[in-house]
Design a protein around this motif. Structure first.
Motif, short mmCIF file in Angstrom:
data_model
loop_
_atom_site.label_atom_id
_atom_site.label_comp_id
_atom_site.label_asym_id
_atom_site.label_seq_id
_atom_site.Cartn_x
_atom_site.Cartn_y
_atom_site.Cartn_z
N ALA A 104 8.54 -3.14 -17.84
CA ALA A 104 8.63 -3.24 -16.38
C ALA A 104 10.02 -3.64 -15.92
CB ALA A 104 7.61 -4.24 -15.87
N ARG A 105 11.01 -3.53 -16.78
CA ARG A 105 12.37 -3.92 -16.40
C ARG A 105 12.84 -3.08 -15.21
NH1 ARG A 105 15.21 -3.36 -22.14
NH2 ARG A 105 13.75 -1.61 -22.12
N GLY A 106 13.39 -3.78 -14.20
CA GLY A 106 13.88 -3.11 -13.00
C GLY A 106 12.78 -2.81 -11.98
N ARG A 107 11.54 -3.18 -12.31
CA ARG A 107 10.42 -2.92 -11.40
C ARG A 107 9.70 -4.23 -11.07
NH1 ARG A 107 7.04 1.38 -14.52
NH2 ARG A 107 7.81 0.19 -16.31
N TYR A 108 8.83 -4.14 -10.08
CA TYR A 108 8.07 -5.31 -9.64
C TYR A 108 6.66 -5.29 -10.23
CZ TYR A 108 11.71 -6.48 -6.27
OH TYR A 108 12.91 -6.84 -5.68
N VAL A 109 6.18 -6.48 -10.51
CA VAL A 109 4.82 -6.67 -11.01
C VAL A 109 4.08 -7.54 -10.00
CG1 VAL A 109 3.39 -7.55 -12.89
CG2 VAL A 109 5.64 -6.54 -13.39
N SER A 110 2.99 -7.04 -9.48
CA SER A 110 2.26 -7.80 -8.47
C SER A 110 0.76 -7.75 -8.75
CB SER A 110 2.53 -7.23 -7.07
OG SER A 110 1.64 -6.19 -6.73
N PRO A 111 -0.02 -8.60 -8.08
CA PRO A 111 -1.47 -8.44 -8.19
C PRO A 111 -1.90 -7.09 -7.63
CG PRO A 111 -0.87 -10.54 -7.15
CD PRO A 111 0.37 -9.71 -7.20
N GLY A 112 -3.05 -6.60 -8.05
CA GLY A 112 -3.60 -5.38 -7.49
C GLY A 112 -3.91 -5.56 -6.02
N PHE A 113 -3.75 -4.50 -5.25
CA PHE A 113 -3.95 -4.58 -3.81
C PHE A 113 -5.44 -4.59 -3.47
CE2 PHE A 113 0.24 -2.02 -3.71
CZ PHE A 113 0.98 -3.18 -3.92
N ILE A 114 -5.78 -5.27 -2.39
CA ILE A 114 -7.17 -5.43 -1.96
C ILE A 114 -7.35 -4.75 -0.61
CG2 ILE A 114 -8.96 -7.08 -1.29
CD1 ILE A 114 -7.64 -9.09 -3.22
N ASP A 115 -8.23 -3.76 -0.56
CA ASP A 115 -8.51 -3.01 0.66
C ASP A 115 -9.64 -3.72 1.41
OD1 ASP A 115 -9.13 -1.16 2.64
OD2 ASP A 115 -8.88 0.57 1.32
N MET A 116 -9.28 -4.33 2.53
CA MET A 116 -10.24 -5.14 3.27
C MET A 116 -11.19 -4.33 4.15
SD MET A 116 -10.09 -8.45 2.75
CE MET A 116 -10.30 -9.46 4.21
N MET A 117 -10.90 -3.04 4.34
CA MET A 117 -11.82 -2.22 5.11
C MET A 117 -11.91 -0.83 4.48
SD MET A 117 -12.00 -0.77 8.91
CE MET A 117 -13.58 -0.16 9.52
N ASP A 118 -12.72 -0.76 3.48
CA ASP A 118 -12.89 0.46 2.70
C ASP A 118 -14.15 1.20 3.15
OD1 ASP A 118 -12.62 2.13 0.10
OD2 ASP A 118 -14.63 1.26 -0.05
N GLN A 119 -14.18 2.51 2.86
CA GLN A 119 -15.33 3.34 3.25
C GLN A 119 -15.90 4.12 2.06
OE1 GLN A 119 -16.62 3.19 6.20
NE2 GLN A 119 -15.07 2.87 7.77
N SER A 120 -15.92 3.49 0.89
CA SER A 120 -16.28 4.21 -0.33
C SER A 120 -17.73 4.04 -0.78
CB SER A 120 -15.36 3.78 -1.49
OG SER A 120 -14.01 4.06 -1.20
N PRO A 175 0.41 -14.19 10.25
CA PRO A 175 0.11 -14.59 8.87
C PRO A 175 -1.33 -14.36 8.46
CG PRO A 175 0.37 -16.51 10.30
CD PRO A 175 0.81 -15.32 11.10
N TRP A 176 -2.23 -14.19 9.44
CA TRP A 176 -3.66 -14.05 9.14
C TRP A 176 -4.12 -12.59 9.12
CZ3 TRP A 176 -4.63 -11.87 13.75
CH2 TRP A 176 -3.99 -12.36 14.88
N THR A 177 -3.21 -11.63 9.24
CA THR A 177 -3.62 -10.23 9.10
C THR A 177 -3.49 -9.79 7.65
OG1 THR A 177 -1.39 -9.48 9.75
CG2 THR A 177 -3.10 -9.51 11.46
N SER A 178 -4.46 -9.00 7.23
CA SER A 178 -4.43 -8.36 5.92
C SER A 178 -4.47 -6.85 6.15
CB SER A 178 -5.62 -8.83 5.07
OG SER A 178 -6.84 -8.58 5.74
N ILE A 179 -4.64 -6.09 5.09
CA ILE A 179 -4.57 -4.63 5.19
C ILE A 179 -5.91 -4.00 4.81
CG2 ILE A 179 -3.33 -2.56 4.47
CD1 ILE A 179 -1.63 -4.63 6.04
N GLY A 180 -6.38 -3.11 5.65
CA GLY A 180 -7.60 -2.35 5.38
C GLY A 180 -7.38 -0.91 5.77
N SER A 181 -7.71 0.01 4.91
CA SER A 181 -7.36 1.42 5.14
C SER A 181 -8.29 2.13 6.12
CB SER A 181 -7.38 2.18 3.81
OG SER A 181 -8.71 2.28 3.31
N ASP A 182 -9.53 1.64 6.26
CA ASP A 182 -10.56 2.37 7.00
C ASP A 182 -10.74 3.77 6.42
OD1 ASP A 182 -12.54 2.93 8.81
OD2 ASP A 182 -11.24 3.06 10.56
N ALA A 183 -10.60 3.88 5.10
CA ALA A 183 -10.71 5.16 4.41
C ALA A 183 -11.45 4.97 3.10
CB ALA A 183 -9.32 5.75 4.15
#
Length: 545
Positions: free
Chosen positions: A76-92, A413-421
Motif C-alpha cells: 500500500a505504499r503511496g496509497r491510503y488505508v482506511s476502514p471500509g465505508f458504511i452506507d447509511m441509506m442502502d436499498q439492497s 459533524p453529524w452528517t454521514s453518507i447514504g447512497s439511497d441506492a
C-alpha cells in the motif's frame, strides 16, 4: 541488583532467554494479511500515520511496524488505508437474496450497508428466516436493516387512508415488536409516499415507543423536504422525543429551488437546537444535486387515498387531470410535497426509466421536451408514462438541490453518507430500484473526489470519518468503522491521486477509479481491481435485550 547464588543467576538468565525466544516467535507468526506501508486513516478523524496493518482471523491484529510475513501481502505504499465505508441509506434488501455479490457497492469501497427505507422485503415474522437465508447464501457486504411502519400498517389496514382503531394500532405494535426482536435496527417511514403518508405523527410516536424499548432508531424520509422542510424536521424530532428513539433523517436536503441558499441553514439550526437539548438526532446525505424517485410522486397523494387500483383509474380521468394540473400549479398542499415546484418546473424533471419501449427514446429528456415531442402538456406526458409502466414504476431525476446547500450539509459533524441506492442485480447495470442515478456507482468515492480534491469542503480525514467511524458509532457497531487493533477487518486501500467517482448523469453505471483493494471481515473481496467473490459479509443484528 545482586544474586546470592550462581543457581539463582542461572535461573534468571534462563528466563530471559525464554522471554526473548517467545518475542521472536511472536514476530515470525504469520498473519492472514499484511497491508504494507500505507498511509493509515483510522476513521476517527485523526491525521494519517505511516504503518503496516496486520489482519488475523477476520480482525485487525496489529497497526504499526510488522516484521512477520502475511499469508497474503498487500503493498500500500503511496496509497491510503482506511476502514471500509458504511452506507447509511442502502436499498439492497430485495436484491441480495438473488445476487449477494454487491459488486457496485464493493467497488466504491463500501463494506457495510444499512437498508430498509421501505422496510424488509418480508413480513416481520419472516425476518429471522430472511436473515438466515442471506447468511447461508453469502453476501459480499455486511448488511443490516430497518422495518417500515408502513409494512405494519398495510398488513393491518391495507393501503388506504384512514386512522387506525385501537385494536389495529395494537396489531401494528406487535409487528414492530416482532421485527425488533428479529434484529432490525429500528423503524422507518417514507412519509412522502402513500400509504406511508397517511400515517399521523401520533401514529408514528406509538410505533416508535416499541422500537425505543430496544434502544432502536426512527429513520425517516420526511414528510416534506422542500417548502415545509423545517416543520418536517420538527415532526421527526417530536417523534424521537415522545417515542424515546434515536432519529436518523434520511438524505438530508433542501429540495426547494425557491429556498436555495436559505433553507439548509434553517434545517441545520433546527437539528442543532434539538441536539443541544439532548435529542439524539443526526442525518445522512448523498452528494448530488438531483434526487431520484417515481414519476407518480408528481400526483397529489389524495389520488391514492382509496388504494393503488383506484388511484390509477383516477389518473386516467381527463376531468381529474384538469384538477391535478391546477393543484400542481398552486404548489405543495397538505399531505403532499410538490416535487415539480421544488425542482423549479418540469424542465428540471428528467425521465430516467420509463420501463417501456414506447417511451425509451425520451430517457434523459426533461418533461417539457417530452411534452413538445408528443404534443402534450408535460403533466399529461408524465402521467401517461406512469400508466404505461404499471405495474412497474417509471422513474425520474428531480434536479432540486443547490450545490451550496450540499456543501453546508456536508460540513456538519453529524452528517454521514447514504447512497439511497441498491446493489445491482447484474454488474454494470442499474440497481434494483430501476433508477439510473450515478449515486448507485459513485456516491462514496465522490465524497472524496469532489468535496476533498476538487473543492476544499472537507479534509480527507473528516470525509473518511463521515463514511466510517462516525456511522459505526452512530449505529452501535462497536467493532467496526476504525482501523484499530481488535476491530473487524473491513478495510479499503485507495489511491488518492487517481480516485474519481466517474459515474455521471450520462453514464451512471461507470465504476469508480482509484479503489483497488477492499477487505470484508478479513477476506479480500477486491484485489487490484478484480472482484474476488468471497461473500464474506455478515448479517448485522441490532440487539433487543
Amino acid at each position: 541488583m545482586g544474586f546470592t547464588s550462581p543457581g539463582k543467576r542461572a535461573a534468571f538468565l534462563a528466563g530471559v532467554v525464554l522471554m526473548s525466544s517467545g518475542a521472536a516467535a511472536a514476530q515470525t507468526t504469520d498473519y492472514d494479511i499484511v497491508i504494507r506501508g500505507g498511509r493509515v486513516l483510522d476513521g476517527a478523524g485523526n491525521p494519517w500515520v505511516n504503518a503496516d496493518v496486520g489482519i488475523k482471523d477476520g480482525k485487525i491484529a496489529t497497526v504499526g511496524t510488522i516484521k512477520a510475513k502475511g499469508k497474503r501481502e498487500i503493498d500500500a505504499r503511496g496509497r491510503y488505508v482506511s476502514p471500509g465505508f458504511i452506507d447509511m441509506m442502502d436499498q439492497s434488501g430485495r436484491v441480495l437474496p438473488v445476487n449477494g455479490a454487491a459488486e457496485n457497492k464493493l467497488r466504491q469501497g463500501v463494506t457495510t450497508v444499512l437498508s430498509g427505507e421501505g422496510g424488509t422485503p418480508v413480513e416481520a415474522s419472516e425476518i429471522p428466516a430472511y436473515f438466515s437465508k442471506l447468511e447461508t447464501q453469502g453476501i459480499g457486504v455486511n448488511f443490516g436493516s430497518y422495518y417500515a411502519t408502513s409494512q405494519a400498517r398495510v398488513k393491518v389496514m391495507g393501503d388506504v387512508a384512514g386512522a387506525p382503531t385501537k385494536a389495529q394500532m395494537e396489531a401494528m405494535k406487535a409487528e414492530v415488536a416482532a421485527a425488533m426482536k428479529a434484529g432490525v435496527f429500528g423503524i422507518t417511514s417514507a412519509l412522502i409516499y402513500p400509504p406511508s403518508s397517511f400515517q399521523t405523527t401520533a401514529d408514528l410516536v406509538e410505533l416508535a415507543k416499541v422500537a425505543g424499548q430496544c434502544n432502536g432508531f426512527y429513520a425517516t424520509h420526511m414528510r416534506d423536504e422542500s417548502a415545509k422542510l423545517v416543520p418536517a424536521i420538527e415532526e421527526a424530532i417530536e417523534i424521537g422525543e415522545k417515542g424515546g428513539v434515536k432519529v436518523e433523517i434520511y438524505h438530508l436536503k433542501n429540495a426547494y429551488a425557491p429556498a436555495w441558499g436559505t433553507g439548509m441553514a434553517k434545517a441545520v439550526a433546527t437539528i442543532e437546537a434539538a441536539r443541544k437539548r439532548g435529542v439524539d438526532v443526526a442525518a445522512d446525505m448523498y452528494p448530488y444535486p438531483a434526487g431520484g424517485t417515481g414519476v407518480e410522486i408528481t400526483v397529489p397523494n389524495w389520488v391514492w387515498a382509496d388504494g393503488e387500483e383506484k388511484g390509477l383509474e383516477r389518473l386516467k380521468d381527463p376531468e381529474i387531470r384538469k384538477k391535478l394540473k391546477e393543484q400542481l400549479a398552486a404548489g405543495s398542499m397538505e399531505g403532499w410535497s410538490n416535487l415539480v415546484e421544488a425542482s423549479g418546473g418540469w424542465e428540471r424533471v428528467v425521465l430516467a426509466n420509463a420501463h417501456s419501449d414506447k417511451y425509451a427514446q425520451f430517457h434523459g429528456k426533461n418533461f417539457v421536451e417530452i411534452g413538445k415531442a408528443l404534443g402534450l402538456d408535460p403533466a399529461d406526458a408524465a402521467w401517461d408514462i406512469v400508466l404505461n409502466a404499471y405495474p412497474k414504476r417509471s422513474m425520474a431525476l428531480y434536479f432540486m438541490i443547490d450545490e451550496k446547500d450540499i456543501e453546508m450539509a456536508l460540513r456538519q459533524p453529524w452528517t454521514s453518507i447514504g447512497s439511497d441506492a441498491g446493489a445491482a442485480l447484474k454488474p454494470g447495470e442499474i440497481d434494483d430500484l430501476g433508477l439510473p442515478h450515478p449515486r448507485s456507482y459513485g456516491t462514496f468515492p465522490r465524497v472524496i473526489a469532489e468535496y476533498v480534491k476538487r473543492r476544499p469542503v472537507l479534509t480527507l480525514e473528516d470525509a473518511v470519518r463521515k463514511m466510517t467511524g462516525w456511522p459505526a458509532q452512530r449505529m452501535g457497531l462497536s467493532d467496526r468503522g476504525l482501523v484499530r487493533q481488535g476491530m473487524k477487518a473491513d478495510v479499503v486501500v485507495f489511491d488518492y491521486e487517481t480516485l474519481d467517482d466517474v459515474a455521471s448523469w450520462d453514464n451512471p453505471v461507470d465504476y469508480p477509479r482509484g479503489i483497488d483493494t477492499v477487505i470484508v471481515n478479513g477476506r479480500v473481496a477486491l484485489d487490484k481491481g478484480k472482484l474476488e467473490d468471497t461473500r464474506a459479509g455478515a448479517v448485522l443484528r441490532h440487539s433487543c435485550s
